[in-house]
Design an enzyme around this catalytic site. Structure first.
Site, mmCIF file in Angstrom:
data_model
loop_
_atom_site.group_PDB
_atom_site.id
_atom_site.type_symbol
_atom_site.label_atom_id
_atom_site.label_comp_id
_atom_site.label_asym_id
_atom_site.label_seq_id
_atom_site.Cartn_x
_atom_site.Cartn_y
_atom_site.Cartn_z
ATOM 1 N N ASP A 125 -15.181 -21.622 -7.232
ATOM 2 C CA ASP A 125 -14.493 -21.532 -5.996
ATOM 3 C C ASP A 125 -14.427 -20.293 -5.294
ATOM 4 O OD1 ASP A 125 -13.044 -20.067 -7.836
ATOM 5 O OD2 ASP A 125 -11.022 -21.183 -7.705
ATOM 6 N N HIS A 172 -7.006 -5.749 -0.350
ATOM 7 C CA HIS A 172 -5.855 -4.932 -0.224
ATOM 8 C C HIS A 172 -4.762 -5.139 0.793
ATOM 9 C CE1 HIS A 172 -3.737 -1.342 -0.819
ATOM 10 N NE2 HIS A 172 -3.859 -0.893 0.568
ATOM 11 N N ASP A 216 -13.239 -19.461 -15.055
ATOM 12 C CA ASP A 216 -11.844 -20.027 -15.223
ATOM 13 C C ASP A 216 -12.020 -21.685 -15.196
ATOM 14 O OD1 ASP A 216 -12.791 -20.252 -12.608
ATOM 15 O OD2 ASP A 216 -11.260 -18.749 -11.784
ATOM 16 N N ASP A 231 -8.730 -5.959 -5.039
ATOM 17 C CA ASP A 231 -8.360 -5.029 -4.183
ATOM 18 C C ASP A 231 -9.434 -4.004 -4.231
ATOM 19 O OD1 ASP A 231 -7.263 -2.620 -3.032
ATOM 20 O OD2 ASP A 231 -5.105 -3.215 -3.669
ATOM 21 N N SER A 239 0.803 -1.224 -0.209
ATOM 22 C CA SER A 239 0.030 -0.014 0.084
ATOM 23 C C SER A 239 0.917 1.307 -0.092
ATOM 24 C CB SER A 239 -0.808 -0.193 0.937
ATOM 25 O OG SER A 239 -1.961 0.948 1.159
ATOM 26 N N ASP A 244 -17.431 -16.326 -11.603
ATOM 27 C CA ASP A 244 -16.853 -17.475 -11.009
ATOM 28 C C ASP A 244 -16.200 -18.487 -11.590
ATOM 29 O OD1 ASP A 244 -15.409 -19.300 -9.142
ATOM 30 O OD2 ASP A 244 -17.182 -19.623 -7.842
ATOM 31 N N VAL A 295 -13.353 -23.346 -12.519
ATOM 32 C CA VAL A 295 -13.347 -23.944 -11.394
ATOM 33 C C VAL A 295 -14.466 -23.145 -10.659
ATOM 34 C CG1 VAL A 295 -12.190 -24.642 -9.454
ATOM 35 C CG2 VAL A 295 -11.046 -24.880 -11.612
#
Ligand SMILES: *[C@@H]1O[C@H](CO)[C@@H](O)[C@H](O)[C@H]1NC(C)=O
Ligand SMILES: *[C@@H]1O[C@H](CO)[C@@H](O)[C@H](O)[C@H]1NC(C)=O
Ligand SMILES: *[C@@H]1O[C@H](CO)[C@@H](O)[C@H](O)[C@H]1NC(C)=O
Ligand SMILES: *[C@@H]1O[C@H](CO)[C@@H](O)[C@H](O)[C@H]1NC(C)=O
Ligand SMILES: *[C@@H]1O[C@H](CO)[C@@H](O)[C@H](O)[C@H]1NC(C)=O
Ligand SMILES: *[C@@H]1O[C@H](CO)[C@@H](O)[C@H](O)[C@H]1NC(C)=O
Ligand SMILES: *[C@@H]1O[C@H](CO)[C@@H](O)[C@H](O)[C@H]1NC(C)=O
Ligand SMILES: *[C@@H]1O[C@H](CO)[C@@H](O)[C@H](O)[C@H]1NC(C)=O
Ligand SMILES: *[C@@H]1O[C@H](CO)[C@@H](O)[C@H](O)[C@H]1NC(C)=O
Length: 513
Positions: free
Chosen positions: A257, A443, A253, A407, A183, A250, A255
């Site tokens: 998860d 973050h 990709d 983030d 940060s 979700d 999968v």
């Protein structure tokens, strides 16, 4: 990594053992040294930046505390150097800050110490974060030296001081020096590479707050847009939309998860949910058009009135409740926007320079005017976005940035934009600077994604053994049923992809593509 240990006795931990550091332009005001034994601390994930949670126990170190000033600037800067009394690994670690703090963050110092490092950290002249205590000399007058110390100058000072104190104590300087920050600490790492390329051999600059002065202002854009629309959504609406995006994307990709691996692929229309009733812990809400509009903007970008990009938005996967926060008088009652506190303070103190400034008087027209004033006034001092790393490269330095793809505070694209700017100037960037984007991580940590808890070891191996990292090892926190996902975090712009068969929790079944 081979580390040799150096032991030293307690008796040397007295102020007489130390010479005042030879730091041009500074005057040491005091130096104290005190042995600390049996030191213990419980550290959460990321408390020692980019490291997993750990409990440190029974540490013995010499706590050297020094106060110095830059004569004429009326500043008073505290630096601490923690020197292991046994098992020093002959290395220095500079411990960065976060938010409006420059450093002296105890968990990050204790964590580094427990790994055998001598640690240096500075407060840049202000002990507490609250901008009301250090931003202004008086209403209308910014303390530019305080800001400059926070932005850059104190960081090189601390490196010089740390190395000098180490030399005095152990009779030798550190064989290598490393920076570790996330940060604001990540921003500090970048500014060190840009301006003080000899200060550290290895820099970990995680989730860096690049473009500090415009990005903080940018945080006010979404609340102002919502206010312009007239209706302030409840936190539950925003929260529900954030989760709905994860649910929608979700599986992209391959999968399921709860992790969006590649937010760029995600297609999600928040307006389709308008009118739906949602429940959140302790409350229910109906998703309003205003909530969908706010979320769509936060996922898009900060733009000029004419639509050109000022600052990237947040990724699908990030909880939007930081950018679009509100408080409501009671369930279903009237809600008020709550801007990101650092943005509100930045505007109050560094833009308007009025402790009594009321952000609700701002309009979008003001915002655009402020954007230019902020850039013209502060960018050279603190934006920390100079893409010229030729000095760092020439000094043989190595730097890693990792940034959570979820983030909610510092948009992930801020660091890929910076990385691309460096790459444009120097196609050989990968020889000394690499970027990794961690799916599902918030973050500096948190979130149910893949956290790179061993990245610091990776940096050391790059500096000391020339092993350039292709991946970082990512691991999730245990899920409710105790499952831990292991997965490579790939060097930007590659993304981890499931190979299509085998246990999805094992890193071996994923490749970078
Ligand atoms: C060291 O600290 C631990 C934990 O705080 C405490 O239980 C223990 O008594 C201490 N040992 C000594 C020798 O002071
Ligand atoms: C640290 O100690 C606490 C209290 O004993 C324990 O609950 C926690 O699991 C420990 N954390 C780690 C990372 O070992
Ligand atoms: C704590 O550290 C001291 C000093 O290194 C050592 O003598 C002692 O045995 C350690 N105690 C424990 C319980 O590990
Ligand atoms: C180190 O010394 C400073 C200055 O005396 C003090 O404020 C701080 O609490 C000390 N830290 C520890 C861990 O003892
Ligand atoms: C949502 O809840 C409100 C008030 O409880 C109710 O009147 C409305 O019919 C519900 N809408 C939907 C789509 O379920
Ligand atoms: C935006 O567009 C308007 C109308 O086309 C133009 O007058 C104005 O100068 C533009 N502003 C910027 C900042 O480009
Ligand atoms: C981030 O950058 C990528 C690549 O330029 C782009 O496709 C994506 O839309 C950006 N995301 C946000 C939230 O700005
Ligand atoms: C939203 O604002 C409230 C009130 O100031 C605060 O307590 C809460 O932590 C904020 N939430 C987030 C996610 O920042
Ligand atoms: C304000 O900043 C924007 C974006 O950087 C730029 O396009 C514009 O020309 C600036 N306007 C003035 C008046 O400086």
């Amino acid at each position: 990594m081979k580390l040799s240990a150096t032991n030293i006795t307690h008796a040397a931990c007295i102020s007489r053992s130390f010479l005042y550091p030879d730091l041009f332009g500074s005057k040491t005001l005091s130096l104290t040294a005190e042995a600390v034994t049996n030191y213990s601390l419980s550290i959460e994930q990321g408390g020692y930046p980019s490291h997993d949670a750990r409990n440190v126990t029974n540490l013995s170190f010499c706590n050297v505390s020094l106060i110095y000033t830059h004569p004429g600037q009326h500043d008073s800067i505290n630096v601490q150097v923690w020197l292991p009394l046994n098992g020093w690994n002959q290395r220095l670690q500079g411990a960065g800050g976060g938010g409006f703090l420059a450093g002296l963050n105890v968990p990050s110092m204790a964590g580094a110490l427990s790994d055998g490092f001598a640690v240096v950290s500075t407060d840049a002249g202000h002990k507490i974060e609250d901008a009301s205590t250090w931003a202004l000399l008086s209403p209308g007058n910014v303390d530019l030296y305080a800001l400059q110390n926070y932005a850059s100058v104190s960081l090189n000072d601390a490196a010089v001081i740390g190395k000098s104190i180490i030399q005095n104590f152990y009779g030798q300087g550190p064989i290598r020096s490393y920076w570790n920050g996330c940060s604001n600490g990540g921003r500090q790492g970048l500014v060190i590479a840009q301006r003080y390329p000899d200060a550290y051999d290895g820099i970990l600059a995680a989730a860096p707050g690049i473009d500090w002065n415009t990005a903080l202002l940018g945080g006010m854009y979404f609340p102002l847009q919502v206010l312009k629309g007239g209706h302030v959504p409840a936190p539950c609406e925003i929260y529900a939309l954030s989760l709905a995006a994860v649910a929608a994307c979700d599986a992209d990709d391959g999968v399921v998860d709860d992790i969006i691996s590649n937010p760029e692929q995600c297609r999600f229309d928040p307006f389709a949910l308008v009118g739906q009733n949602v429940t959140c812990p302790g409350m229910t809400a109906t998703i309003s058009h205003a909530a969908a509009q706010g979320a769509a903007m936060a996922w898009d970008a900060v733009r000029t009135a004419n639509g050109s990009l000022l600052m990237p938005g947040l990724n699908y996967g990030a909880l939007l409740n930081v950018a679009l926060n509100s408080t409501c008088d009671n369930q279903g009652g009237k809600c008020k926007m709550v801007p990101f506190p650092y943005s509100e303070e930045f505007i109050r103190y560094w833009m308007f320079k009025r402790p009594d400034f009321d952000w609700t008087t701002l309009t979008l027209t003001d915002f655009y005017r402020l954007w230019n004033i902020s850039a013209n006034t502060y960018s050279d001092m603190i934006a920390s976005n100079n893409p010229d790393l030729s000095g760092f490269r020439a000094a043989g330095g190595k730097m890693i940035t990792w940034h959570g793809l979820a983030d909610p505070a510092v948009p992930t694209n801020i660091s890929s934009i910076y990385y691309n700017n460096v790459a444009q100037l120097d196609p050989g960037i990968n020889e000394y600077y690499r970027l990794f984007q961690a799916p599902g991580i918030s973050h500096c940590g948190g979130g149910n994604g893949l956290y790179p808890g061993h990245v610091f070891e990776t940096l050391i191996a790059w500096v000391e053994e020339g092993k350039a990292p292709e991946i970082l090892q990512g691991a999730s926190l245990p899920t409710e049923n105790g499952t831990i996902y292991h997965r490579p975090i790939c060097a930007y712009p590659l993304m981890a992809k499931y190979k299509g068969k085998g246990d999805v929790t094992l890193a071996d079944n994923w490749k970078c593509a």
